[in-house]
Design a protein around this motif. Structure first.
Motif, PDB file in Angstrom:
ATOM      1  N   LEU A   1       1.050  -1.496  -0.194  1.00 60.20           N
ATOM      2  CA  LEU A   1       0.245  -0.137   0.166  1.00 60.20           C
ATOM      3  C   LEU A   1       1.123   1.035   0.329  1.00 60.20           C
ATOM      4  O   LEU A   1       0.555   2.059  -0.509  1.00 60.20           O
ATOM      5  CB  LEU A   1      -1.178   0.041   1.415  1.00 60.20           C
ATOM      6  N   GLN A   2       1.906   1.144   1.459  1.00 60.77           N
ATOM      7  CA  GLN A   2       2.765   2.465   0.981  1.00 60.77           C
ATOM      8  C   GLN A   2       3.108   2.516  -0.193  1.00 60.77           C
ATOM      9  O   GLN A   2       3.596   3.967  -1.084  1.00 60.77           O
ATOM     10  CB  GLN A   2       3.670   2.159   1.877  1.00 60.77           C
ATOM     11  N   ARG A   3       3.866   1.127  -1.080  1.00 63.77           N
ATOM     12  CA  ARG A   3       4.230   1.621  -2.200  1.00 63.77           C
ATOM     13  C   ARG A   3       3.670   2.130  -3.219  1.00 63.77           C
ATOM     14  O   ARG A   3       3.977   3.683  -4.082  1.00 63.77           O
ATOM     15  CB  ARG A   3       4.698   0.085  -2.517  1.00 63.77           C
ATOM     16  N   ALA A   4       2.512   1.609  -3.374  1.00 65.36           N
ATOM     17  CA  ALA A   4       1.147   2.294  -4.265  1.00 65.36           C
ATOM     18  C   ALA A   4       0.678   3.524  -3.867  1.00 65.36           C
ATOM     19  O   ALA A   4       0.907   4.429  -5.369  1.00 65.36           O
ATOM     20  CB  ALA A   4       0.333   1.189  -4.169  1.00 65.36           C
ATOM     21  N   LEU A   5       0.443   4.566  -2.906  1.00 62.79           N
ATOM     22  CA  LEU A   5       0.623   5.807  -2.724  1.00 62.79           C
ATOM     23  C   LEU A   5       1.898   6.376  -2.958  1.00 62.79           C
ATOM     24  O   LEU A   5       1.391   7.860  -3.757  1.00 62.79           O
ATOM     25  CB  LEU A   5       0.557   5.728  -0.924  1.00 62.79           C
ATOM     26  N   ALA A   6       3.011   6.803  -2.574  1.00 58.14           N
ATOM     27  CA  ALA A   6       4.005   6.701  -3.063  1.00 58.14           C
ATOM     28  C   ALA A   6       4.077   7.214  -4.366  1.00 58.14           C
ATOM     29  O   ALA A   6       4.566   7.970  -5.043  1.00 58.14           O
ATOM     30  CB  ALA A   6       5.589   6.186  -2.464  1.00 58.14           C
ATOM     31  N   LEU A   7       3.984   5.984  -5.453  1.00 57.15           N
ATOM     32  CA  LEU A   7       4.043   6.076  -6.737  1.00 57.15           C
ATOM     33  C   LEU A   7       3.029   7.256  -7.326  1.00 57.15           C
ATOM     34  O   LEU A   7       3.065   7.744  -8.329  1.00 57.15           O
ATOM     35  CB  LEU A   7       3.811   4.862  -7.534  1.00 57.15           C
ATOM     36  N   ALA A   8       1.925   7.047  -7.021  1.00 60.66           N
ATOM     37  CA  ALA A   8       0.230   7.596  -7.087  1.00 60.66           C
ATOM     38  C   ALA A   8       0.526   8.809  -7.352  1.00 60.66           C
ATOM     39  O   ALA A   8      -0.026  10.049  -7.700  1.00 60.66           O
ATOM     40  CB  ALA A   8      -0.909   7.246  -6.559  1.00 60.66           C
ATOM     41  N   ARG A   9       1.386  10.023  -5.848  1.00 61.30           N
ATOM     42  CA  ARG A   9       1.932  11.183  -5.567  1.00 61.30           C
ATOM     43  C   ARG A   9       2.609  11.496  -6.687  1.00 61.30           C
ATOM     44  O   ARG A   9       2.256  12.354  -6.468  1.00 61.30           O
ATOM     45  CB  ARG A   9       1.735  10.509  -3.705  1.00 61.30           C
TER      46      ARG A   9
ATOM     47  N   PHE B   1       0.430  -5.101  -7.407  1.00 58.87           N
ATOM     48  CA  PHE B   1      -0.907  -5.950  -7.710  1.00 58.87           C
ATOM     49  C   PHE B   1      -1.504  -6.383  -8.860  1.00 58.87           C
ATOM     50  O   PHE B   1      -0.908  -5.997  -9.884  1.00 58.87           O
ATOM     51  CB  PHE B   1      -1.940  -4.576  -7.316  1.00 58.87           C
ATOM     52  N   ALA B   2      -2.385  -7.131  -8.497  1.00 57.57           N
ATOM     53  CA  ALA B   2      -2.572  -8.089  -9.635  1.00 57.57           C
ATOM     54  C   ALA B   2      -3.727  -6.664 -11.020  1.00 57.57           C
ATOM     55  O   ALA B   2      -3.288  -7.359 -12.459  1.00 57.57           O
ATOM     56  CB  ALA B   2      -3.672  -9.258  -9.085  1.00 57.57           C
ATOM     57  N   ASP B   3      -3.784  -5.804 -10.510  1.00 57.52           N
ATOM     58  CA  ASP B   3      -4.564  -4.919 -11.636  1.00 57.52           C
ATOM     59  C   ASP B   3      -5.603  -3.485 -10.846  1.00 57.52           C
ATOM     60  O   ASP B   3      -4.579  -3.751  -9.799  1.00 57.52           O
ATOM     61  CB  ASP B   3      -5.858  -6.080 -12.533  1.00 57.52           C
ATOM     62  N   GLN B   4      -5.189  -2.992 -11.701  1.00 60.16           N
ATOM     63  CA  GLN B   4      -6.269  -1.413 -10.598  1.00 60.16           C
ATOM     64  C   GLN B   4      -7.104  -2.047 -10.112  1.00 60.16           C
ATOM     65  O   GLN B   4      -6.973  -1.180  -8.396  1.00 60.16           O
ATOM     66  CB  GLN B   4      -6.774  -0.460 -12.185  1.00 60.16           C
ATOM     67  N   ALA B   5      -8.318  -3.600 -10.447  1.00 57.26           N
ATOM     68  CA  ALA B   5      -8.832  -3.071  -9.615  1.00 57.26           C
ATOM     69  C   ALA B   5      -8.697  -3.931  -8.160  1.00 57.26           C
ATOM     70  O   ALA B   5      -8.967  -3.920  -6.566  1.00 57.26           O
ATOM     71  CB  ALA B   5      -9.982  -3.861  -9.918  1.00 57.26           C
ATOM     72  N   HIS B   6      -7.696  -4.039  -7.777  1.00 56.53           N
ATOM     73  CA  HIS B   6      -6.790  -5.338  -6.713  1.00 56.53           C
ATOM     74  C   HIS B   6      -6.519  -4.049  -5.560  1.00 56.53           C
ATOM     75  O   HIS B   6      -6.831  -3.752  -4.578  1.00 56.53           O
ATOM     76  CB  HIS B   6      -5.935  -6.221  -6.922  1.00 56.53           C
ATOM     77  N   LEU B   7      -6.114  -2.775  -6.978  1.00 57.94           N
ATOM     78  CA  LEU B   7      -5.637  -1.538  -6.036  1.00 57.94           C
ATOM     79  C   LEU B   7      -6.045  -1.198  -5.014  1.00 57.94           C
ATOM     80  O   LEU B   7      -6.263  -1.246  -3.838  1.00 57.94           O
ATOM     81  CB  LEU B   7      -4.899  -0.538  -6.915  1.00 57.94           C
TER      82      LEU B   7
ATOM     83  N   TYR C   1      -3.005   5.097 -12.270  1.00 55.42           N
ATOM     84  CA  TYR C   1      -3.169   4.224 -11.415  1.00 55.42           C
ATOM     85  C   TYR C   1      -2.823   2.747 -12.188  1.00 55.42           C
ATOM     86  O   TYR C   1      -2.761   1.782 -11.246  1.00 55.42           O
ATOM     87  CB  TYR C   1      -4.990   4.204 -11.101  1.00 55.42           C
ATOM     88  N   ALA C   2      -3.348   2.595 -13.283  1.00 55.32           N
ATOM     89  CA  ALA C   2      -2.794   1.057 -13.578  1.00 55.32           C
ATOM     90  C   ALA C   2      -1.613   1.066 -13.720  1.00 55.32           C
ATOM     91  O   ALA C   2      -0.738   0.458 -13.684  1.00 55.32           O
ATOM     92  CB  ALA C   2      -4.005   1.411 -15.355  1.00 55.32           C
ATOM     93  N   ASP C   3      -0.969   1.984 -14.144  1.00 54.65           N
ATOM     94  CA  ASP C   3       0.691   1.721 -13.753  1.00 54.65           C
ATOM     95  C   ASP C   3       1.206   1.040 -12.469  1.00 54.65           C
ATOM     96  O   ASP C   3       2.346   0.290 -12.162  1.00 54.65           O
ATOM     97  CB  ASP C   3       1.542   2.645 -14.989  1.00 54.65           C
ATOM     98  N   THR C   4       0.622   2.340 -11.720  1.00 56.49           N
ATOM     99  CA  THR C   4       0.923   1.843 -10.069  1.00 56.49           C
ATOM    100  C   THR C   4       0.615   0.530 -10.029  1.00 56.49           C
ATOM    101  O   THR C   4       1.452  -0.222  -8.545  1.00 56.49           O
ATOM    102  CB  THR C   4       0.011   3.180  -9.201  1.00 56.49           C
ATOM    103  N   ALA C   5      -0.776   0.251 -10.396  1.00 59.92           N
ATOM    104  CA  ALA C   5      -1.244  -0.983  -9.448  1.00 59.92           C
ATOM    105  C   ALA C   5      -0.462  -2.116 -10.061  1.00 59.92           C
ATOM    106  O   ALA C   5       0.466  -3.336  -9.307  1.00 59.92           O
ATOM    107  CB  ALA C   5      -2.193  -1.512 -10.345  1.00 59.92           C
ATOM    108  N   ALA C   6       0.718  -2.460 -11.210  1.00 56.65           N
ATOM    109  CA  ALA C   6       1.078  -2.996 -11.372  1.00 56.65           C
ATOM    110  C   ALA C   6       2.544  -2.807 -11.370  1.00 56.65           C
ATOM    111  O   ALA C   6       3.330  -3.939 -10.837  1.00 56.65           O
ATOM    112  CB  ALA C   6       1.416  -2.607 -13.375  1.00 56.65           C
TER     113      ALA C   6
END
Length: 242
Positions: free
Chosen positions: A196-204, A218-224, A209-214
């Protein structure tokens, strides 16, 4: 307070002289930002606000500050320990403090907690004195299990729990048993929080969102989207917008 923070006028942090720790200060403003949630990050904090020393245990969900923490103009100072470091410092297994804010007097002797609280209360620079108190205690404590740093590094890198255990030469059950007192929960939960923390850093940083999930694993953006909602209580867009 534990959790991921974005720089703002009411929040400041800097590296601590305790290895891997961060010292932070937050001042309530009386505005809507005061009640923004503190997000799970695998860490534990020693906190001071005038007349009170307490501990924030490892969170499995977002923590919403309470009214007693939101007095306008009142500062809260914290030392945030890296995952796995605080239990040796506190002398308390992390899983006993999971999702809790606990008074230091309930963990140490009431006399010691009162003495330390008064010491910080009376200081011209409470931030520096709280850090000094933590450093003195840490110097007397047994060092954390060195295996823990390898666990955190492996999971932060996105490696699976199975691979992490295999590299360390232990089985998944042993890893889980060692993780509970160190992190407050099993390695699967820790991996989820760190992802989760990795994803938030990337999105910020502006990643889609799709690239952040990958990239975050995460399996996909829905999983994120599901994980963010379950761990923080709000959708990703709302979280980043706030």
């Amino acid at each position: 307070m534990t959790g991921s923070h974005v720089a703002s006028r009411d929040y400041r942090e800097r590296p601590s002289r305790l290895t891997g720790a961060v010292v932070w200060t937050r001042v309530a403003t009386g505005g809507p930002g005061d009640a923004r949630p503190v997000l799970p990050d695998g860490c534990m904090d020693l906190l001071w606000t005038e007349g009170r020393l307490f501990v924030a245990g490892p969170d499995t969900r977002a923590y919403v500050p309470q009214n007693m923490e939101l007095v306008p103009g009142k500062a809260i100072v914290g030392i945030r320990f890296r995952p796995g470091a605080a239990p040796a410092f506190l002398g308390v297994p992390a899983h006993e403090l999971r999702d809790q804010r606990q008074e230091l007097a309930d963990l140490w002797s009431a006399a010691e907690a009162r003495r330390l609280t008064e010491r910080v209360d009376d200081a011209d620079d409470p931030v520096a004195v709280l850090e000094a108190v933590a450093a003195e205690r840490a110097a007397r404590a047994e060092p954390p299990d060195p295996v823990l740093a390898h666990v955190v590094a492996s999971l932060e890198a996105g490696h699976s729990v199975a691979r992490t255990a295999a590299v360390l030469g232990i089985n998944a059950r042993q890893l889980h048993r060692r993780s509970l007192p160190a992190f407050g929960y099993g390695p699967k939960t820790l991996a989820r929080v760190l992802r989760l923390q990795r994803a938030l850093a990337l999105a910020r940083d502006g990643m889609s969102y799709a690239d952040t999930a990958a990239v975050a694993g995460f399996a996909d953006q829905a999983h994120l989207a599901r994980d963010v909602k379950e761990l923080t209580g709000v959708p990703l867009g709302t979280l980043l917008g706030g």
